[in-house]
Design an enzyme around this catalytic site. Sequence first.
Site, PDB file in Angstrom:
ATOM      1  N   THR A  34      81.238  78.248 -18.862  1.00  0.00           N
ATOM      2  CA  THR A  34      80.046  77.234 -18.876  1.00  0.00           C
ATOM      3  C   THR A  34      80.928  75.864 -18.846  1.00  0.00           C
ATOM      4  O   THR A  34      81.159  75.236 -18.013  1.00  0.00           O
ATOM      5  CB  THR A  34      79.149  77.355 -19.874  1.00  0.00           C
TER       6      THR A  34
ATOM      7  N   LYS B 288      84.553  84.234 -22.315  1.00  0.00           N
ATOM      8  CA  LYS B 288      84.078  82.856 -22.169  1.00  0.00           C
ATOM      9  C   LYS B 288      83.852  82.215 -23.600  1.00  0.00           C
ATOM     10  O   LYS B 288      83.256  82.938 -24.420  1.00  0.00           O
ATOM     11  CB  LYS B 288      83.011  82.479 -21.305  1.00  0.00           C
TER      12      LYS B 288
ATOM     13  N   THR C  26      78.179  79.814 -26.449  1.00  0.00           N
ATOM     14  CA  THR C  26      78.255  81.331 -26.219  1.00  0.00           C
ATOM     15  C   THR C  26      79.369  81.977 -26.221  1.00  0.00           C
ATOM     16  O   THR C  26      80.152  81.552 -25.295  1.00  0.00           O
ATOM     17  CB  THR C  26      77.106  81.748 -25.367  1.00  0.00           C
TER      18      THR C  26
ATOM     19  N   GLU D 150      87.664  70.811 -25.780  1.00  0.00           N
ATOM     20  CA  GLU D 150      88.196  69.542 -25.289  1.00  0.00           C
ATOM     21  C   GLU D 150      88.540  68.721 -26.824  1.00  0.00           C
ATOM     22  O   GLU D 150      89.569  67.804 -26.761  1.00  0.00           O
ATOM     23  CB  GLU D 150      87.050  68.755 -24.627  1.00  0.00           C
TER      24      GLU D 150
ATOM     25  N   ASN E 247      79.710  66.413 -28.679  1.00  0.00           N
ATOM     26  CA  ASN E 247      78.272  67.018 -29.399  1.00  0.00           C
ATOM     27  C   ASN E 247      77.051  65.986 -29.284  1.00  0.00           C
ATOM     28  O   ASN E 247      76.057  66.404 -29.356  1.00  0.00           O
ATOM     29  CB  ASN E 247      78.580  67.959 -30.493  1.00  0.00           C
TER      30      ASN E 247
ATOM     31  N   SER F 269      72.462  63.792 -23.246  1.00  0.00           N
ATOM     32  CA  SER F 269      71.945  62.609 -23.314  1.00  0.00           C
ATOM     33  C   SER F 269      72.446  62.000 -22.054  1.00  0.00           C
ATOM     34  O   SER F 269      73.465  62.388 -21.335  1.00  0.00           O
ATOM     35  CB  SER F 269      72.268  62.099 -24.658  1.00  0.00           C
TER      36      SER F 269
END
Lengths: 403, 403
Positions: free
Chosen positions: B153, B179, B190, B274, B398, B403
């Site tokens: 993802t 993952k 997840t 990241e 996060n 947004s």
Amino acid sequence: MAVGLNAPEALQPVPGIRVAAVAAGIRYPGRDDLVLIDAGPDATVAALYTNNAFRAAPVVVAAEHQAAGGARWLLINAGNANAGTGAPGLAAARTCCEALAAVTGDPAEAVLPFSTGVIGEPLPVERIIGALPLLHAGLAPNAWMQAGRAIMTTDTVLKGVSRRVALSQGEVTLTGIAKGSGMIHPDMATMLAFIGTDLAIEAQALDGLLREANRDSFNAITVDGDTSTNDAVVVMASGASGAGLVTAEDRVAFSAALDAVCLELAQAIVRDGEGATKFVTVEVVGARSREEAAQVAETVALSPLVKTALFASDPNWGRILAAVGRAGVPDLVIERVAIRVNDVEIVRDGGRAPEYAEADGQRAFDAEEIHIRIDLGRGDARTRKYTCDFSHEYVRINAEYRS
Amino acid sequence: MAVGLNAPEALQPVPGIRVAAVAAGIRYPGRDDLVLIDAGPDATVAALYTNNAFRAAPVVVAAEHQAAGGARWLLINAGNANAGTGAPGLAAARTCCEALAAVTGDPAEAVLPFSTGVIGEPLPVERIIGALPLLHAGLAPNAWMQAGRAIMTTDTVLKGVSRRVALSQGEVTLTGIAKGSGMIHPDMATMLAFIGTDLAIEAQALDGLLREANRDSFNAITVDGDTSTNDAVVVMASGASGAGLVTAEDRVAFSAALDAVCLELAQAIVRDGEGATKFVTVEVVGARSREEAAQVAETVALSPLVKTALFASDPNWGRILAAVGRAGVPDLVIERVAIRVNDVEIVRDGGRAPEYAEADGQRAFDAEEIHIRIDLGRGDARTRKYTCDFSHEYVRINAEYRS
């Protein structure tokens, strides 16, 4: 009747208690950093100390002296926590108490020392001792605000509150000051609170009242889960009013006032974080026990994912739901869980509420005061925790501090 | 003898297990997002699922199907977690399993479904069902890398590992993909891991090996304490090698290989954030029990204050000490605690080590791989937890996600 006097400007003197602050030059140039409080010869004192196994030296000494009985004097310094300092740190704290004893004429055990500031640096004992005569000479009933400013470290606002309560034998005053700035500079974010009253009360009864008030106030604020080595909350009762808790109404009224003073000081600590942009109440209801409610409330209040979503005003309710799910409540029936944020029902029967619209969620999360209400649907116990959001500033400040 | 083949380029096919991936258009345009794994007609399957009380629909269905026995097919989609979706979500997961059953000819209970992606949106069942015939037709032994990419993802790198182990009855292969991207986009973070082997083993024995391997790998990584609603780790054994765990040496060799595969995949998840700039091992030794060691290690690994100090390369050891102190170890004797960071002794006998110099601490904290070793000095139990630092990026990502 309780009259709230919430602006620190209105801090009321407490009959029988004297306060003083001076600039001892411990760390900050040109400001007061050493405070003395005299609770009076007939005082009773109750105190709660940090649960951190690494108690700072002054906490160890304060607890010892308090257990010996006869505590009357509080000696508080800002700028140096005297923590992580080993045996020399303990000796330094004791030396300060003995030096104050020489000034007051009372035994060293009558002194409770408190420190807040940087960790791991030797306490500048000579500067503190050198300032004691002036400090003692300056004791006055009306210096609470001065003291509240002197105990600040990275706090951005003075935190203080006064209340008056009418009891059957007369009116008594409660005045409290606190320091602690939630999210910022957490090495220095020791939470200290000192509350004085002229109530006449025995030490054991005062201790009970403080424990009860502490549970829903200082113990209900959580910023990042890190507990300081120096935290302490102290209540001193001078007895000067001559009024005691004689009737059941007296007990209810005074207890409510003490609860309110503690809650206001505790909430002021959460609100005073440079990094904090929102004040968040996490209320859990419908739990089987208060412990269970607290477990869920703390898990939500400490979740970095929930806290960053709150900072971003992102109605990302899945994060709240996931935090409830991982809180470790045995046999939680998801289908009974409901979640509201301010006036918006978001989760009902464990899933998204049928009427929920993202626009409503957005409106709720946009607010600066966020009330998250989680109903576990399995009992009657409830609790509240208070926290703040998790901003860029939190990382910046905590990463840049000391560098 | 175990041969590590750690570059995903070198992912080895597993005899008896076939894999396929297609682009079903679930969320991401122009990339594979649906994976099918066929563990073979004689397969045994072991799986561990999230402890979060809010289990996503596919987790509920997978656990049900696995309990029924006869699991052979894994159907995995990225882009949609089918979590927080209530009864319609459960129905959607079941419908996908039934549609696959119609293609394979096996019962729906032979299918374990897994989903990862956004929470609270309906699963696009029609797209998944429409892609099943092509997916099934594409099954091939050598598509592990393709599958590893399709389940990503917000992962930035493919995570895969292969090992071969020589057993008394022949050589077996282990190949795993995973993952999860630790600190970023945690709603989608997840953790899923799928490991195949051609070992011949009964389901119960395989389950035991997985639980043991999981304990020190996937259960030992902690990024922000939030557990996903969709987490799952699955091991499939096709039996195609004909080699079983016959001797004690066999058991030791295979167990070590499975442990290594799980640890490598778990560590790859921590490294792939990241926001993460450092890989941190928190090792606690000298504990009275493994649980106690884990409690201290997790408290340190999850402390925002410790994590921001690590990000800033600030040798702020007081924060580690305070975290150990508040970990809730009963009767912890501070004077026996020692702390090392990489090769530098920082705390000895509960206080700053006599030889400690700030420059040494700075050098240790400057490293990108940080090993914090905490000795509680009260027993023989030990454990390790793996985590990363807490950076500006964590909050940015996060807060900005969605947004």
